[in-house]
Design a protein around this motif. Structure first.
Motif, PDB file in Angstrom:
ATOM      1  N   ASN A 178     -10.104  30.349  18.979  1.00 50.90           N
ATOM      2  CA  ASN A 178     -10.735  29.898  20.151  1.00 50.90           C
ATOM      3  C   ASN A 178      -9.949  28.706  21.068  1.00 50.90           C
ATOM      4  O   ASN A 178      -9.771  28.813  22.212  1.00 50.90           O
ATOM      5  N   ASP A 179      -9.078  28.062  20.223  1.00 48.55           N
ATOM      6  CA  ASP A 179      -8.509  27.079  20.775  1.00 48.55           C
ATOM      7  C   ASP A 179      -6.768  27.230  20.535  1.00 48.55           C
ATOM      8  O   ASP A 179      -6.097  26.293  21.301  1.00 48.55           O
ATOM      9  N   GLY A 180      -6.296  28.046  20.139  1.00 50.35           N
ATOM     10  CA  GLY A 180      -4.694  28.394  20.020  1.00 50.35           C
ATOM     11  C   GLY A 180      -4.211  27.348  19.103  1.00 50.35           C
ATOM     12  O   GLY A 180      -4.806  26.902  18.288  1.00 50.35           O
ATOM     13  N   PHE A 181      -3.011  27.088  19.315  1.00 57.83           N
ATOM     14  CA  PHE A 181      -2.086  26.316  18.686  1.00 57.83           C
ATOM     15  C   PHE A 181      -2.024  24.883  18.715  1.00 57.83           C
ATOM     16  O   PHE A 181      -2.106  24.317  20.216  1.00 57.83           O
ATOM     17  N   HIS A 182      -2.029  24.130  18.011  1.00 61.08           N
ATOM     18  CA  HIS A 182      -1.948  22.549  17.984  1.00 61.08           C
ATOM     19  C   HIS A 182      -1.100  22.159  16.957  1.00 61.08           C
ATOM     20  O   HIS A 182      -1.071  22.564  15.972  1.00 61.08           O
ATOM     21  N   LEU A 183      -0.770  20.798  17.211  1.00 66.18           N
ATOM     22  CA  LEU A 183       0.320  20.079  16.056  1.00 66.18           C
ATOM     23  C   LEU A 183      -0.077  18.717  16.125  1.00 66.18           C
ATOM     24  O   LEU A 183      -0.170  17.970  17.377  1.00 66.18           O
ATOM     25  N   PHE A 184      -0.542  18.299  15.079  1.00 68.19           N
ATOM     26  CA  PHE A 184      -1.007  16.733  14.898  1.00 68.19           C
ATOM     27  C   PHE A 184      -0.393  16.221  13.914  1.00 68.19           C
ATOM     28  O   PHE A 184       0.341  16.641  13.064  1.00 68.19           O
ATOM     29  N   GLN A 185      -0.309  14.703  13.912  1.00 67.19           N
ATOM     30  CA  GLN A 185       0.211  13.951  12.938  1.00 67.19           C
ATOM     31  C   GLN A 185      -0.599  12.633  12.551  1.00 67.19           C
ATOM     32  O   GLN A 185      -1.633  12.380  13.361  1.00 67.19           O
TER      33      GLN A 185
ATOM     34  N   LYS B 195       0.925  -1.159   0.166  1.00 64.92           N
ATOM     35  CA  LYS B 195       0.015   0.058  -0.040  1.00 64.92           C
ATOM     36  C   LYS B 195       0.844   1.107   0.064  1.00 64.92           C
ATOM     37  O   LYS B 195       1.767   1.537   0.822  1.00 64.92           O
ATOM     38  N   PRO B 196       0.839   2.154  -0.865  1.00 61.47           N
ATOM     39  CA  PRO B 196       1.366   3.456  -0.937  1.00 61.47           C
ATOM     40  C   PRO B 196       0.807   4.484   0.069  1.00 61.47           C
ATOM     41  O   PRO B 196       0.012   5.274  -0.145  1.00 61.47           O
ATOM     42  N   GLU B 197       1.325   4.486   1.326  1.00 58.97           N
ATOM     43  CA  GLU B 197       0.877   5.028   2.459  1.00 58.97           C
ATOM     44  C   GLU B 197       1.348   6.808   2.378  1.00 58.97           C
ATOM     45  O   GLU B 197       2.218   6.832   1.718  1.00 58.97           O
ATOM     46  N   PHE B 198       0.737   7.508   3.178  1.00 53.92           N
ATOM     47  CA  PHE B 198       1.232   8.913   3.298  1.00 53.92           C
ATOM     48  C   PHE B 198       0.612   9.458   4.501  1.00 53.92           C
ATOM     49  O   PHE B 198       0.027   8.770   5.379  1.00 53.92           O
ATOM     50  N   GLN B 199       1.553  10.467   4.991  1.00 57.08           N
ATOM     51  CA  GLN B 199       1.482  10.980   6.222  1.00 57.08           C
ATOM     52  C   GLN B 199       1.411  12.383   6.515  1.00 57.08           C
ATOM     53  O   GLN B 199       1.861  12.838   5.382  1.00 57.08           O
ATOM     54  N   LEU B 200       0.537  13.150   7.188  1.00 53.24           N
ATOM     55  CA  LEU B 200       0.395  14.444   7.293  1.00 53.24           C
ATOM     56  C   LEU B 200       0.932  14.784   8.725  1.00 53.24           C
ATOM     57  O   LEU B 200       0.494  14.273   9.721  1.00 53.24           O
ATOM     58  N   LEU B 201       1.653  15.953   8.712  1.00 56.66           N
ATOM     59  CA  LEU B 201       2.114  16.740   9.872  1.00 56.66           C
ATOM     60  C   LEU B 201       1.286  18.063   9.904  1.00 56.66           C
ATOM     61  O   LEU B 201       1.411  18.799   8.898  1.00 56.66           O
ATOM     62  N   ILE B 202       0.284  18.622  10.885  1.00 57.21           N
ATOM     63  CA  ILE B 202      -0.630  19.542  10.658  1.00 57.21           C
ATOM     64  C   ILE B 202      -0.273  20.324  11.587  1.00 57.21           C
ATOM     65  O   ILE B 202      -0.313  20.191  12.954  1.00 57.21           O
ATOM     66  N   GLY B 203      -0.105  21.760  11.404  1.00 54.80           N
ATOM     67  CA  GLY B 203       0.105  22.874  12.216  1.00 54.80           C
ATOM     68  C   GLY B 203      -1.221  23.412  12.331  1.00 54.80           C
ATOM     69  O   GLY B 203      -1.752  24.068  11.174  1.00 54.80           O
ATOM     70  N   LEU B 204      -2.050  23.743  13.359  1.00 54.85           N
ATOM     71  CA  LEU B 204      -3.234  24.532  13.287  1.00 54.85           C
ATOM     72  C   LEU B 204      -3.248  25.462  14.450  1.00 54.85           C
ATOM     73  O   LEU B 204      -2.757  25.229  15.593  1.00 54.85           O
ATOM     74  N   TRP B 205      -4.103  26.523  13.945  1.00 54.17           N
ATOM     75  CA  TRP B 205      -4.295  27.819  15.199  1.00 54.17           C
ATOM     76  C   TRP B 205      -5.791  27.978  14.880  1.00 54.17           C
ATOM     77  O   TRP B 205      -6.232  28.105  13.574  1.00 54.17           O
ATOM     78  N   THR B 206      -6.484  28.047  15.995  1.00 54.53           N
ATOM     79  CA  THR B 206      -7.761  28.522  15.915  1.00 54.53           C
ATOM     80  C   THR B 206      -7.912  29.608  16.946  1.00 54.53           C
ATOM     81  O   THR B 206      -7.296  29.523  17.998  1.00 54.53           O
TER      82      THR B 206
END
Length: 130
Positions: free
Chosen positions: A116-123, A103-114
């Protein structure tokens, strides 16, 4: 191999990637792996991607489209996570899982600011954000 790094700092998030694409294991070319997906008064999202470039770009484009449809002032962390996970589920079920063999997988690294909720970093891990 893609190199991507993300750091959550006191006053923001830093994302970095290399720019080399490997196509079919033989061809190497350059291209972006860092994408500004949303930039508005209540929401900013930047995504770094790794793995299968076509599937990564498909997911990033679908996330951007759905976030564009979110009314300004309504961006909430829980809702944005649901949008991203819904897109990941759709891309993996419709495009990645049907591929025969490895399977040709992929991953995302997400920098997010809202607002109401401030800064978050997700994988992403397959269809989930962690």
């Amino acid at each position: 191999m893609t190199i991507a790094a993300g750091f959550k700092c006191r006053d923001g998030i830093v994302l970095a990637t290399d720019t080399q694409y490997t196509i079919g294991g033989l061809l190497k070319t350059d291209g972006p792996k860092l994408f500004t997906v949303a930039e508005r008064c209540d929401l900013t999202m930047v995504i770094a991607g790794a793995g299968s470039v076509p599937f990564m770009k498909l997911a990033v484009g679908e996330i951007a489209t759905l976030l564009d449809q979110t009314p300004t002032g309504m961006a909430a962390l829980a809702d944005i996570r649901k949008v991203v996970e819904r897109v990941l589920m759709s891309v993996f079920i419709s495009h990645v899982f049907p591929v025969p063999g490895e399977k040709p997988e992929f991953q995302l690294l997400i920098g997010l600011w809202t607002q109401n909720d401030g800064f978050h970093l997700f994988q992403s891990y397959l269809t989930s954000l962690v």
